[in-house]
Design an enzyme around this catalytic site. Structure first.
Site, PDB file in Angstrom:
ATOM      1  CG  ASN A 166       1.327  -5.822   5.815  1.00  0.00           C
ATOM      2  OD1 ASN A 166       2.366  -6.465   5.995  1.00  0.00           O
ATOM      3  ND2 ASN A 166       1.323  -4.635   5.241  1.00  0.00           N
ATOM      4  CE  LYS A 167       0.689 -14.926   3.626  1.00  0.00           C
ATOM      5  NZ  LYS A 167      -0.096 -15.618   2.564  1.00  0.00           N
ATOM      6  CD  GLU A 217       3.347  -3.856   8.019  1.00  0.00           C
ATOM      7  OE1 GLU A 217       3.423  -2.682   7.614  1.00  0.00           O
ATOM      8  OE2 GLU A 217       2.401  -4.287   8.720  1.00  0.00           O
ATOM      9  CG  ASP A 224      -4.227   3.684   8.164  1.00  0.00           C
ATOM     10  OD1 ASP A 224      -3.270   3.171   8.758  1.00  0.00           O
ATOM     11  OD2 ASP A 224      -4.099   4.481   7.218  1.00  0.00           O
TER      12      ASP A 224
END
Length: 490
Positions: free
Chosen positions: A212-213, A215, A279
């Site tokens: 994600n952004k 991470e 997920d």
């Protein structure tokens, strides 16, 4: 930048997911997601906290098990490798996984750590509290050995694709990740990774990552709002020798970094809960790749799937039926958006040209759409990557064809034409000729029927002047709107 690129056959493809004999292998940190759902009507007299009157309880497969659940409910045969404890939560988790159709025969039982469990207490749609049960220390030597042996046995079953779902709970160490990735590289098995933490070197050589952004920013040692985040993510992709990187950005959509960068706008109409959306993205991406879709088409599919699950409360996997319905809705919306005003069209044209797409322009009345029209438009599309149709307004059709025409009004003609897969944009023009429109778009190709000569094509001289070409497309004999009208009046 681009929007979704799914075609009219995508829903049919999804409906047939899983009919092949291939299977996917998911390796990662599984957990039990427990939901205690109730109502809040008062504050406790014992402390300033709400009192939740429990009405129902649900047990769901969470973490890496939710990735597997998404795959299984999409129809993909799915095997799961993960750790469960010798406790009630472990039994509940295994039952929840089996209910989704996941093969749990490769699950590893451990007596030295509990099953990871997250208990969420909800008052209505509002999460009031979360209670976690977990141990995240490194695996013991015996556990690590058992994990390696189990994974080797699962890899020997020749999965079509492997997903590493890392929740930083101890299973996916750097040696284990590299062992799996190197094995899969040698056997041409794609490896997708949902990463966690700052050490992305352990994922080096994987096919793709789906951070994600937040991470992504952590992995690139920068801030979430860094204007250069995508550039830094591109450098990260190169450093890790990935085929592509897919950055999930919540309400901003998904960015695919491959040979070029593409952006997919978010599709969610309403957002109740984003847990589990990542997920769903990696699982749907995997399903698309397993069935021959490109990375971009697979991510477009994943983007639609994520838009479905965030509209539900809690961690809820996508189902094949839900995805087929969502594709139909998305395609209907996308077709309507093909009908453009000039400012919006020029924005699309600029983006297409930036991507190196070859733009074809054609024009006409297209009254009473018939097989000759469809065949002609398919032929025009083959001359490039994007086909823009300049459509005569009702006034200009009447000026060309007479006061009894058109039979179908301009808005209906535009909407029907937008539904054709060969057409990427439709724009109405009211002038006698589309010359001003052609000069504004500056297409690489201008297409007309073979009943014209190159010298007769309006805009042909201009297109040739900027290095373009004129394409004369063969027509289907005996097919015309005039002939249809004559039959109607016969």
């Amino acid at each position: 930048m681009t929007a979704t690129v799914l075609n009219n056959n995508t829903a049919t493809l999804v409906a047939h997911f899983g009919e092949q004999k291939q299977h996917a292998l998911v390796i990662g940190d599984v957990m039990l997601d427990r939901y205690l759902m109730g109502e809040v009507n008062r504050i406790s007299p014992e402390a300033p906290v709400p009192v939740v009157l429990i009405k129902s309880e649900q047990q769901r497969a969470g973490g890496a098990a939710n990735v597997a659940a998404n795959l299984a409910l999409l129809g993909i045969k799915t095997r799961m490798v993960g750790l469960v404890g010798a406790d009630n939560e472990g039994q509940l988790l295994l039952a929840a996984m089996q209910d989704c159709g996941i093969d749990t025969s490769a699950m590893i039982n451990t007596a030295t750590r509990p099953t990871i469990a997250k208990t969420r207490i909800l008052g209505g749609h509002q999460q009031m509290m979360r209670l976690d049960q977990e141990i995240t220390t490194e695996l013991s030597a015996a556990e690590a050995q058992a994990a390696t042996e189990t994974i080797n046995a699962a890899l020997a079953q020749q999965p079509a694709l492997v997903i590493l779902s890392d929740y930083a709970k101890g299973l996916l160490t750097e040696p284990l990740c590299q062992h799996v990735i190197q094995h899969c590289r040698q056997h041409n098995i794609p490896v997708l990774v949902d990463p966690k933490g700052r050490n992305y070197d352990k994922y080096r050589g994987a096919t793709a990552l789906t951070p994600n952004k937040k991470e992504t920013a952590e992995a690139c040692d920068t801030q979430v709002h860094d204007a250069a985040l995508i550039d830094k993510a591109t450098a990260l992709k190169s450093r890790l020798a990935l085929d592509f990187l897919a950055v999930t950005r919540g309400e901003e959509g998904i960015t695919l970094i491959a040979d070029r960068t593409d952006h997919l706008s978010a599709t969610a109409k309403q957002v109740f809960d984003v847990s589990g959306a990542g997920d769903t993205v990696i699982a749907t991406l995997a399903a698309g790749l397993m069935h021959g879709l490109s990375a971009l088409d697979s991510l477009s599919l994943a983007n639609i799937a994520a838009g479905v699950v965030v509209g539900k409360v809690g961690t809820v996997p996508i189902t094949k039926a839900d995805l087929v319905d969502a594709i139909a809705t998305a395609q209907g919306s996308e077709q309507a958006h093909k009908v453009c005003e000039l400012p919006g069209l020029l924005q699309k044209v600029a983006a297409w040209k930036q991507q190196g797409q070859k733009i074809v322009f054609t024009n006409g009345c297209f009254d009473l759409l018939h097989a000759g029209h469809v065949t002609y438009l398919e032929g025009a599309k083959k001359r490039g990557d994007k086909l823009i149709l300049g459509l005569n307004t009702d006034r200009s059709v009447s000026a060309l064809k007479g006061p009894t025409r058109p039979v179908v009004n301009e808005q209906d003609r535009a909407r029907v034409l937008a539904a054709l897969e060969s057409i990427d944009a439709v724009i109405l023009f009211d002038e006698d000729t589309p010359l001003a429109l052609i000069n504004a778009i500056q297409p690489a190709v201008i297409a007309k029927g073979s009943d014209y000569t190159a010298e007769q094509v309006v805009g042909g001289k201009e297109v040739l002047s900027w290095g373009g070409e004129i394409a004369l497309i063969d027509l289907v004999e005996g097919r015309s709107t005039t002939n249809l009208i004559k039959k109607l009046h016969a």
